[in-house]
Design an enzyme around this catalytic site. Structure first.
Site, short mmCIF file in Angstrom:
data_model
loop_
_atom_site.label_atom_id
_atom_site.label_comp_id
_atom_site.label_asym_id
_atom_site.label_seq_id
_atom_site.Cartn_x
_atom_site.Cartn_y
_atom_site.Cartn_z
N LYS A 34 -14.17 0.33 -3.89
CA LYS A 34 -15.44 0.80 -3.05
C LYS A 34 -16.44 1.61 -3.82
O LYS A 34 -17.62 1.44 -3.49
CB LYS A 34 -14.67 1.92 -1.66
CG LYS A 34 -13.79 1.05 -0.78
CD LYS A 34 -13.54 1.96 0.15
CE LYS A 34 -12.37 1.31 1.10
NZ LYS A 34 -11.59 2.55 1.93
N GLU A 56 0.75 -1.28 0.02
CA GLU A 56 -0.14 0.09 0.04
C GLU A 56 0.79 1.09 0.26
O GLU A 56 0.45 2.39 -0.40
CB GLU A 56 -0.85 0.10 1.19
CG GLU A 56 -2.17 0.30 0.99
CD GLU A 56 -3.30 0.33 2.18
OE1 GLU A 56 -2.81 0.25 3.27
OE2 GLU A 56 -4.64 0.03 1.69
N HIS A 78 8.57 -26.96 -0.61
CA HIS A 78 8.05 -28.21 -1.17
C HIS A 78 6.75 -27.99 -2.35
O HIS A 78 6.10 -28.70 -2.68
CB HIS A 78 7.63 -29.22 -0.49
CG HIS A 78 8.69 -29.40 0.41
ND1 HIS A 78 9.62 -30.85 0.39
CD2 HIS A 78 9.48 -29.04 1.57
CE1 HIS A 78 10.44 -30.77 1.16
NE2 HIS A 78 10.38 -29.70 1.96
#
Ligand code: PA5
Length: 425
Positions: A412, A277, A298
């Protein structure tokens, strides 16, 4: 103070090497409050200020919760959530027998996840800590509405006494609700953004409820920020910031943060938000990702060793292990492991880390080692202060404002329009 080992990155740097003069300038701009977003640099003095203002009240509230409840429900998202979760999982991966369990909700919109938390809560006594600086973020706001109803059903007239609000000092819906309802409230300071707020009540109240000695954390953080004010290439924050920027300019634009402690997982999530951010803007930025070793060797190990060469690797290592677990001797040696009998698992893990480092460097992945004392209160403070300061310096070195996040508004806006919020376009 954390120590940096850059030797695994040396052969990848430009000939000029990390630009410490640029790190020095960025540090000066930050400290003098003359850079972009200077209004949001209060985190640099937050440990000292919190000790003078809210720390006693935070500890008292935590004691009350610990004495009467089996659980704390923390409602928050992003910077209002990840620091507390990272710290608790790092230092208290297994709750002590007298410690309340800390549940995190409001960090998404999954009905299933909420139902799962409710079933884990069962009918136990609990308190709620709602955390939102703006007070308007949809995810925590919706969860909080649900929990307010649940608390009313469970505690009737006493419900308000089970709510602790951490929010802006003056503004916002949550602040108004808290004042009107008489909830005990704590402040997210005006000059501290969410992702830099771990040393405010945002991080400290949940940590204290979980049994972490937050006074120790804060005292260590005060010392750390003082030590990190060092203006020389010996400063690990300069080293990390300058090394990352140098490697980025050479085309290494993905950084994987790894650790050999599984309990570090949510600290890595906190780090991803901090760096993602802060630096990912203006079409720039290193993409922060994380791995958990040795498990991910792995799975992701193949890519790291031989995939597209864009990765730099930063490994957090704790110098002292808190536990010891020697490998037992076996009379028949049927599994062939007697060659390591008597050696401690922590020691074997260190050997594995050295082996991985050698392999990854030879495979073309620059490696930075960030080592800190131990997985305890001091170690947490060391890591947080170091990562925060280095992030700000690195952001300024790349020319961005490390303290804003204009990009998070885009989704948003769409969501509010699609949900039919009055006034949304
Ligand atoms: O770092 C940030 O600023 C964000 O992650 C915010 O903390 C997050 O969006 C939550 O915002 P708020 O605390 O206003 O609910």
């Amino acid at each position: 103070m954390v120590q940096l080992d850059l030797s695994g990155a040396q052969s990848f740097f430009t000939q000029a090497g990390p630009d410490y003069a640029a790190a020095a300038r960025a540090h000066e701009v930050l400290a003098s409050g003359t850079g972009l977003g200077a209004d949001f640099t209060g985190w640099l003095s937050l440990p000292r200020k919190i000790k003078e203002t809210e720390l006693d009240r935070i500890c008292k509230a935590a004691e009350l919760i610990r004495s009467r409840s089996k659980a704390l429900v923390v409602i928050g998202i992003g910077g209002s959530y990840l620091g507390a979760r990272g710290a608790i999982e790092l230092l208290r991966p297994v709750p002590g027998k007298d410690d309340p369990k800390v549940f995190f909700v409001g960090n998404g919109l999954s009905a299933d996840a909420l139902a799962d938390t409710l079933s884990l809560l069962g009918d136990c006594d609990y308190d709620v800590n709602v955390i939102s600086k703006s007070g308007t973020t949809l995810e925590p706001a919706v969860s909080f509405r649900i929990f307010r109803e649940l608390l009313k059903k469970k505690y009737g007239d006493e419900a308000d006494q089970h709510i602790f609000a951490t929010t802006d000092a003056h503004r916002g819906v949550l602040k108004s609700l808290a004042d009107a309802s008489g909830w005990e409230s704590f402040v997210v300071p005006d000059d501290v953004g969410g992702r830099f707020s771990i040393f405010s009540a945002v991080g400290l109240l949940p940590m204290a409820v979980a049994g972490i000695d937050v006074r120790k954390v804060i005292d260590a953080a005060i010392r750390e920020f003082e030590a990190l004010d060092l203006r020389s290439p010996g400063n690990p924050a300069w080293q990390y910031a300058a090394a990352r920027q140098n490697l980025y300019n050479k085309g290494f634009d993905v950084e994987i943060l790894g650790c050999y402690e599984p309990s570090f997982r949510f600290m890595a999530e906190w780090w991803k938000q901090l760096y993602g951010e802060s630096e990912g803007k203006d079409l720039k930025g290193i993409f922060p990702a994380s791995v958990e070793f040795t498990a991910d060797l792995h799975s992701m190990g193949q890519y790291i060793q031989q995939g597209r060469r864009a990765l730099m690797e930063s490994i957090v290592r704790f110098r002292r292990s808190l536990s010891s677990c020697p490998v037992p001797d076996s009379a028949d040696n049927a599994d062939g492991l007697n060659y390591i009998a008597g050696r401690d698992l922590a020691d074997i893990c260190n050997v594995a880390a050295d082996a991985v480092r050698e392999a990854h460097v030879s495979g073309g992945v620059p490696n930075l080692v960030i080592s800190c004392s131990a997985r305890d209160e001091e170690g947490l403070a060391e890591l947080v202060c170091f990562f925060e300061l280095a992030c700000a310096i690195s952001g300024y070195m790349s020319g961005v404002n490390p303290f804003d996040q204009p990009g998070v508004e885009a989704y948003k806006k769409n969501m509010f329009r699609m949900l039919g919020k009055p006034g949304a376009v």
